[in-house]
Design a protein around this motif. Structure first.
Motif, PDB file in Angstrom:
ATOM      1  N   ASP A 184       0.766  -1.442   0.088  1.00 25.14           N
ATOM      2  CA  ASP A 184      -0.068   0.090  -0.009  1.00 25.14           C
ATOM      3  C   ASP A 184       0.669   1.443   0.170  1.00 25.14           C
ATOM      4  O   ASP A 184       0.454   2.195  -0.474  1.00 25.14           O
ATOM      5  N   VAL A 185       1.852   1.252   0.543  1.00 23.17           N
ATOM      6  CA  VAL A 185       2.692   2.543   0.796  1.00 23.17           C
ATOM      7  C   VAL A 185       3.456   2.701  -0.612  1.00 23.17           C
ATOM      8  O   VAL A 185       3.489   3.817  -0.928  1.00 23.17           O
ATOM      9  N   LYS A 186       3.714   1.559  -1.366  1.00 26.86           N
ATOM     10  CA  LYS A 186       4.224   2.181  -2.482  1.00 26.86           C
ATOM     11  C   LYS A 186       3.330   2.530  -3.454  1.00 26.86           C
ATOM     12  O   LYS A 186       3.670   3.402  -4.554  1.00 26.86           O
ATOM     13  N   PHE A 187       2.006   2.059  -3.567  1.00 26.40           N
ATOM     14  CA  PHE A 187       1.042   2.543  -4.412  1.00 26.40           C
ATOM     15  C   PHE A 187       0.735   4.103  -3.886  1.00 26.40           C
ATOM     16  O   PHE A 187       0.712   4.850  -4.728  1.00 26.40           O
ATOM     17  N   ARG A 188       0.766   4.432  -2.574  1.00 27.49           N
ATOM     18  CA  ARG A 188       0.365   5.369  -2.281  1.00 27.49           C
ATOM     19  C   ARG A 188       1.528   6.761  -2.551  1.00 27.49           C
ATOM     20  O   ARG A 188       1.468   7.785  -2.766  1.00 27.49           O
ATOM     21  N   LYS A 189       2.906   6.319  -2.527  1.00 31.31           N
ATOM     22  CA  LYS A 189       4.174   6.735  -3.154  1.00 31.31           C
ATOM     23  C   LYS A 189       3.929   7.648  -4.356  1.00 31.31           C
ATOM     24  O   LYS A 189       4.231   8.645  -4.670  1.00 31.31           O
ATOM     25  N   GLN A 222       0.941   8.102  -5.780  1.00 34.39           N
ATOM     26  CA  GLN A 222      -0.765   8.207  -5.915  1.00 34.39           C
ATOM     27  C   GLN A 222      -1.420   7.348  -6.845  1.00 34.39           C
ATOM     28  O   GLN A 222      -2.460   7.842  -7.450  1.00 34.39           O
ATOM     29  N   ALA A 223      -0.982   6.121  -6.949  1.00 36.35           N
ATOM     30  CA  ALA A 223      -1.701   5.117  -7.563  1.00 36.35           C
ATOM     31  C   ALA A 223      -2.693   4.400  -6.894  1.00 36.35           C
ATOM     32  O   ALA A 223      -2.623   4.418  -5.648  1.00 36.35           O
ATOM     33  N   SER A 224      -3.692   3.767  -7.288  1.00 35.08           N
ATOM     34  CA  SER A 224      -4.684   3.024  -6.667  1.00 35.08           C
ATOM     35  C   SER A 224      -4.444   1.536  -7.145  1.00 35.08           C
ATOM     36  O   SER A 224      -4.423   1.143  -8.125  1.00 35.08           O
ATOM     37  N   CYS A 225      -5.181   0.633  -6.063  1.00 34.39           N
ATOM     38  CA  CYS A 225      -5.044  -0.867  -6.604  1.00 34.39           C
ATOM     39  C   CYS A 225      -6.539  -0.984  -6.049  1.00 34.39           C
ATOM     40  O   CYS A 225      -6.789  -1.340  -4.930  1.00 34.39           O
ATOM     41  N   ALA A 238       3.229  -4.625 -11.993  1.00 33.55           N
ATOM     42  CA  ALA A 238       2.193  -3.666 -12.489  1.00 33.55           C
ATOM     43  C   ALA A 238       2.635  -2.092 -11.938  1.00 33.55           C
ATOM     44  O   ALA A 238       2.393  -1.165 -12.787  1.00 33.55           O
ATOM     45  N   LEU A 239       3.306  -2.159 -10.877  1.00 31.01           N
ATOM     46  CA  LEU A 239       3.496  -0.767 -10.347  1.00 31.01           C
ATOM     47  C   LEU A 239       4.670  -0.079 -11.302  1.00 31.01           C
ATOM     48  O   LEU A 239       4.676   1.052 -11.515  1.00 31.01           O
ATOM     49  N   ASP A 240       5.486  -0.764 -11.875  1.00 25.39           N
ATOM     50  CA  ASP A 240       6.533  -0.414 -12.620  1.00 25.39           C
ATOM     51  C   ASP A 240       5.803   0.094 -14.015  1.00 25.39           C
ATOM     52  O   ASP A 240       6.681   0.843 -14.657  1.00 25.39           O
ATOM     53  N   SER A 241       5.044  -0.350 -14.222  1.00 28.82           N
ATOM     54  CA  SER A 241       4.298  -0.363 -15.797  1.00 28.82           C
ATOM     55  C   SER A 241       3.227   0.912 -15.677  1.00 28.82           C
ATOM     56  O   SER A 241       3.338   1.430 -16.908  1.00 28.82           O
ATOM     57  N   ILE A 242       2.808   1.365 -14.307  1.00 28.99           N
ATOM     58  CA  ILE A 242       1.903   2.236 -14.656  1.00 28.99           C
ATOM     59  C   ILE A 242       2.629   3.591 -14.262  1.00 28.99           C
ATOM     60  O   ILE A 242       3.702   3.706 -13.886  1.00 28.99           O
ATOM     61  N   ARG A 243       2.075   4.867 -14.845  1.00 27.16           N
ATOM     62  CA  ARG A 243       2.438   6.061 -14.468  1.00 27.16           C
ATOM     63  C   ARG A 243       1.752   6.833 -13.272  1.00 27.16           C
ATOM     64  O   ARG A 243       0.833   5.986 -12.702  1.00 27.16           O
ATOM     65  N   PRO A 244       2.284   7.612 -12.745  1.00 26.29           N
ATOM     66  CA  PRO A 244       1.592   8.447 -11.561  1.00 26.29           C
ATOM     67  C   PRO A 244       0.301   8.421 -11.591  1.00 26.29           C
ATOM     68  O   PRO A 244      -0.268   8.982 -12.589  1.00 26.29           O
ATOM     69  N   ALA A 245      -0.411   8.074 -10.429  1.00 27.99           N
ATOM     70  CA  ALA A 245      -1.952   8.118 -10.500  1.00 27.99           C
ATOM     71  C   ALA A 245      -2.519   7.106 -11.325  1.00 27.99           C
ATOM     72  O   ALA A 245      -3.784   7.208 -11.586  1.00 27.99           O
ATOM     73  N   GLY A 246      -1.739   6.160 -11.749  1.00 27.63           N
ATOM     74  CA  GLY A 246      -2.355   5.143 -12.398  1.00 27.63           C
ATOM     75  C   GLY A 246      -3.155   4.044 -11.740  1.00 27.63           C
ATOM     76  O   GLY A 246      -3.457   4.231 -10.499  1.00 27.63           O
ATOM     77  N   ASN A 247      -3.617   2.933 -12.164  1.00 25.23           N
ATOM     78  CA  ASN A 247      -4.522   2.021 -11.600  1.00 25.23           C
ATOM     79  C   ASN A 247      -4.230   0.751 -11.941  1.00 25.23           C
ATOM     80  O   ASN A 247      -3.819   0.412 -12.959  1.00 25.23           O
ATOM     81  N   VAL A 248      -4.264  -0.290 -10.756  1.00 27.10           N
ATOM     82  CA  VAL A 248      -4.066  -1.454 -10.867  1.00 27.10           C
ATOM     83  C   VAL A 248      -5.279  -2.377 -10.225  1.00 27.10           C
ATOM     84  O   VAL A 248      -5.896  -1.923  -9.436  1.00 27.10           O
ATOM     85  N   PHE A 249      -5.417  -3.436 -11.094  1.00 27.73           N
ATOM     86  CA  PHE A 249      -6.796  -3.951 -10.810  1.00 27.73           C
ATOM     87  C   PHE A 249      -6.403  -5.702 -10.618  1.00 27.73           C
ATOM     88  O   PHE A 249      -5.612  -6.143 -11.329  1.00 27.73           O
ATOM     89  N   VAL A 250      -6.919  -6.197  -9.279  1.00 25.91           N
ATOM     90  CA  VAL A 250      -6.628  -7.623  -9.198  1.00 25.91           C
ATOM     91  C   VAL A 250      -8.053  -8.154  -8.911  1.00 25.91           C
ATOM     92  O   VAL A 250      -8.948  -7.765  -8.032  1.00 25.91           O
TER      93      VAL A 250
END
Length: 326
Positions: free
Chosen positions: A189-194, A196-199, A228-240
């Motif tokens: 979660d911390v890495k996503f927040r860093k 500003q991405a959402s999962c 997935a985190l490496d693939s998205i841009r800031p404020a991007g989205n990941v879906f699981v």
């Protein structure tokens, strides 16, 4: 291993018709094949048994072995050709070579890990002691933090090498895949927040427990989320999402991780699970290779495809029934 019909050929014209006009042989192999079929029986420089690529109606080229020898039938001279499909043999040979290469890499990695880990631990410990010194400030403190971060990255790379090189040993037990997904998402979660991405998570509440190594499945999900985190841009989205699907009369629990990044070029998709293959500046090329290795150890499979509009979709399928090899 199947035997295909034998060919009785005579004369150059008939050879040319059978091999070229019938479209049974890959263009790059036609000349060499014709040379062998109409060879002089006394010419020992041309092998009697050879391999070429056979074309199917769907355009696929399959490895094929042909043995030729002169023959006589009803008073006429022929070349008798026995054609055999060797696709299975070629796959086994390729797998055997890969196993030998991985065993060699494992030996090197095991040797280097000891030599690298000891001084790396010493460096890390001394950096931590220096970090407690209040005398560092400004750029000096920043340089120290960067060095500590890079040491952690080296440790991660070394661990990936060890994970890939050593044989996988499983400790199977009952695993709730939904719990694993929730744990991994919360962990990162911390890495996503860093950035500003959402999962976003969509879990199937009716998912049955599976028999698996919980730690290995967690590692699979974490690797896919980090990818997935490496693939998205800031404020991007990941879906699981999780679910149940049936393939070839077998039931699987599926874990699907998708993103809205730039995606993977189609020509690169066949290579992304290969060891040491990466397009990242700081990647080792072992994250997805380890994912595939761990999933296959559970008798499952993983595949990747482009998203409907953008990004990439990874799907892991793990069997619901039967025991996992320990």
């Amino acid at each position: 291993m199947s035997l295909l019909p034998g060919l009785l050929l005579k004369g150059k014209n008939e050879n040319k018709y059978n091999l070229e006009r019938a479209g049974l042989v890959h263009k790059k192999d036609q000349t060499a094949l014709r040379k062998r079929v109409i060879r002089n029986p006394l010419d020992s420089t041309v092998p009697a048994v050879f391999e070429y690529r056979r074309l199917r109606r769907d355009g696929r080229a399959l490895p094929t072995e042909m043995g030729c020898r002169p023959s006589r039938f009803e008073g006429r001279e022929y070349t008798l050709c026995i054609v055999r499909d060797i696709t299975r043999r070629v796959k086994l040979e390729k797998k055997s070579r890969q196993m030998e290469r991985m065993a060699y890499i494992g030996q090197i990695t095991a040797s280097l890990s000891h030599e690298i880990r000891n001084p790396l631990s010493s460096i890390k410990m001394n950096l931590q002691i220096l970090g407690q010194n209040n005398g560092f400030a400004g750029n000096d403190e920043k340089r120290l933090q960067i060095t500590q971060t890079e040491i952690q990255r080296l440790e991660t790379i070394l661990q990936q090498l060890l994970d890939f090189a050593k044989p996988i040993s499983l400790a199977p037990g009952p695993v709730n895949v939904n719990d694993v997904v929730n744990f991994c998402v919360n962990l990162l979660d911390v890495k996503f927040r860093k950035i500003q991405a959402s999962c976003r998570v969509d879990l199937d509440s009716s998912l049955p427990d599976i028999t698996a190594d919980k730690a290995k499945i967690e590692q699979v999900v974490i690797n896919l989320l980090l990818n997935a985190l490496d693939s998205i841009r800031p404020a991007g989205n990941v879906f699981v999402c999780t679910g149940v699907q049936t393939q070839n009369r077998k039931t699987f629990v599926s874990i699907r991780v998708s993103d809205d990044g730039d995606g993977i070029p189609p020509e690169l998709i066949p290579h992304i699970f290969e060891p040491f293959y990466t397009t990242k500046m700081k990647g080792t090329g072992l994250g997805l290779a380890n994912v595939k290795q761990m999933v296959q150890a559970h008798d499952g499979f993983v595949h990747v495809k482009a998203g409907k509009t953008c990004g990439t979709v990874f799907e892991v399928c793990l069997p619901c029934e039967g025991d996992v090899r320990g």
